[in-house]
Design a protein around this motif. Structure first.
Motif: not given
Ligand code: SF4
Ligand code: SF4
Lengths: 296, 221
Positions: B119-125
């Motif tokens: 979830v946070p990786v998706l947001a950052k990318e």
């Protein structure tokens, strides 16, 4: 009449079939869409999970550019629709935020008035064509089809629909096309959004709940008003079938695809062959045939 | 860091982090958390609450009391799908969804989130891509997130990719907006960054390899 059109990233990516059908139906109804030049991504519900103020700048740039072209902007993705409405709402209610955004807009020579109205194409069709107007244009009524409308979250939450519209008013478009309206209780329940990709176990469950209920309600198809819901509900049906041992296969057309079929537009113009779960005219014929003996 | 299910029932005053409530109250939508009735309407309406470790009601209560560690390490904040059921039903006018966003922001800012958690990786990318080209492209976004969180998942995901590809629904080309427009956009974001106090404090460390796991809550080193 021409409307400023904000496609959003999906309509230019995996949801081009939705966009094809939107253009085709608007054309057939005598409405014109003019794409907002140089629009940028609205940030969806994701950007704000990392940066707050910047998220509003994304919407504000689009709104400021659209204001130069007219008083309305049409967004066919309910995430874009909600984000643009939220930008408008927050800029009106939070002066500190407004000041920051105004500064940023000024730095690139833009100015935002705050007068623009954000509409979903569904609202445009209901307001400017109307149920009667649509009915008059139907060439191939979807007789015998059980259609369950699914709206998802963001078209009706957290902001009210424009012009006092309700989801029940939208429902009336289904009988206008000649189809049977399925009373789909879960029409505004969340499909889980990107959880199907991030926390799959939970995401699949949320989609399964919707598909299962649609099947129980004897729907032949579940019609969506958002390209994100559209993909989410059709893309994981195979995995869901394997996970829960329940065949929930059901076509998930975008609403302008369904309207287009009733208007007699070609399957190609509506991008029907691009659906992962096929939706064809045979479906109607089969459903109609199945009804025949009962009527006799 | 304590596992959320073993959190201490009683905290000494000096252990409470009162700044958390102040930060949430300063967030649009979070102003009224002090009027929360703890009625539980938000959690009852939430389609994800059955999967959450803390319901939205409990999170609001803990925010108010300064249980920062428990709140930002909770699984619940990442499960929130922004469906706004809680917000429209709250009798006290609390923007529960906005509070959930604020908690995600704090967790990301402070580098607290489960390792390899998409979830946070998706947001950052997503942010990176948007800033880089003005628009986002689902295909490249999903690919980048999978590579960074669970490359093995590419094995189970490719059939869907193939089906989309066969139907002309996969857009591999660039979807960027014209260069000048993209520069305008970046300029806007910079102006806002300057007026709100700098970029993210800690970049997110991301390790490739393991499967995402909800229970594996670790503070990123
Ligand atoms: S619905 Fe509102 S008042 Fe009730 S517990 Fe949730 S946040 Fe508090
Ligand atoms: S917005 Fe988040 S917390 Fe609120 S009801 Fe939806 S999933 Fe639950």
């Amino acid at each position: 009449m021409a409307y400023t059109y904000f496609p959003g990233c999906c309509m230019h990516g995996f949801a081009r079939h939705c966009q094809d059908s939107l253009y085709a139906v608007f054309d057939a109804l005598g409405l014109e869409l003019r794409e907002l030049p140089e629009w940028n991504c609205c940030g969806a519900t994701t950007y704000i999970s990392v940066e707050e103020n910047q998220a509003f700048a994304l919407g504000a740039r689009n709104l400021a550019m659209a204001e130069k072209l007219g008083s309305e902007i049409v967004a066919p993705c309910t995430a874009c629709y909600m984000i643009l409405k939220k930008t408008k709402d927050h800029l009106a209610r939070y002066p500190d935020l407004r000041e920051k955004i105004d500064q940023a807009l000024a730095a690139i020579g833009l100015h935002y008035e705050g007068k623009i109205e954000i509409l979903h194409p569904l609202e445009i069709i209901l307001r400017d064509v109307g149920v009667k107007g649509l009915k008059a244009k139907v060439k191939k009524p979807l007789r015998g089809w059980n259609v369950a409308p699914y709206y998802g979250c963001l078209i009706a939450r957290p902001y009210a629909l424009s012009e006092g519209f309700t989801l029940e008013a939208f429902d009336q478009l289904v009988p206008a096309l000649g189809a049977n309206l399925v009373d789909f209780e879960l029409k505004a329940r969340c499909c889980g959004g990107s959880l199907t990709g991030t926390i799959e176990e939970v995401g699949h469950r949320l989609v399964y709940i919707l598909l299962h209920q649609a099947k129980l309600a004897r729907a032949h198809c579940l019609v969506t008003v958002c390209p994100l819901c559209q993909l989410n509900l059709e893309a994981h049906q195979g995995k869901i079938k394997r996970r829960y041992g329940d065949d929930v296969t059901i076509p998930i057309p975008y609403f302008t695809q369904l309207i287009g079929m009733a208007l007699g537009l070609s399957e190609k113009a509506l991008g029907l062959e691009k659906l992962l779960v096929p939706l064809r005219w045979e479906l109607a014929e089969k459903a109609f045939a199945a009804r025949e003996p009962a009527a006799a | 860091m304590a596992h959320p299910t073993f959190f201490k029932k009683v905290k000494y005053e000096k252990e409470l982090e009162r700044d958390l409530a102040a930060e949430i109250i300063a967030t649009p939508g979070g102003e009224k958390i002090l009027s929360c009735l703890q009625c539980g309407t938000c959690g009852s309406a939430c389609p994800l609450s059955v999967y959450m470790d803390y319901t939205p009601r409990k999170l609001i209560g803990m925010v108010r009391e300064g249980f920062k560690e428990e709140v930002v390490t909770s699984f619940a904040i990442w499960l929130c799908a922004s469906c706004y059921e809680c917000t429209v039903r709250c009798p006290s006018g609390i923007g529960v969804t906005e509070v959930m966003y604020a908690l995600k922001r704090i967790a990301i800012r402070e580098g607290i989130y489960p390792r390899h958690f998409p979830v946070p990786v998706l947001a950052k990318e997503f942010l990176k891509m948007l800033k880089g080209s003005g628009r986002t492209n689902e295909f490249w976004l999903v690919l980048r997130v999978l590579l960074k969180t669970a490359p093995m998942k590419l094995l189970t995901s490719w059939p869907l990719g193939l089906r989309l590809w066969q139907r002309g629904r996969m857009c591999l080309g660039s979807t960027r907006i014209p260069k000048a427009a993209n520069e305008d956009l970046r300029r806007m974001l910079e102006v806002i960054e300057a007026s709100t106090g700098g970029p993210l404090k800690s970049p997110l460390p991301v390790t490739v390899g393991a499967q995402p796991s909800g229970g594996d809550l670790k503070k990123a080193a």
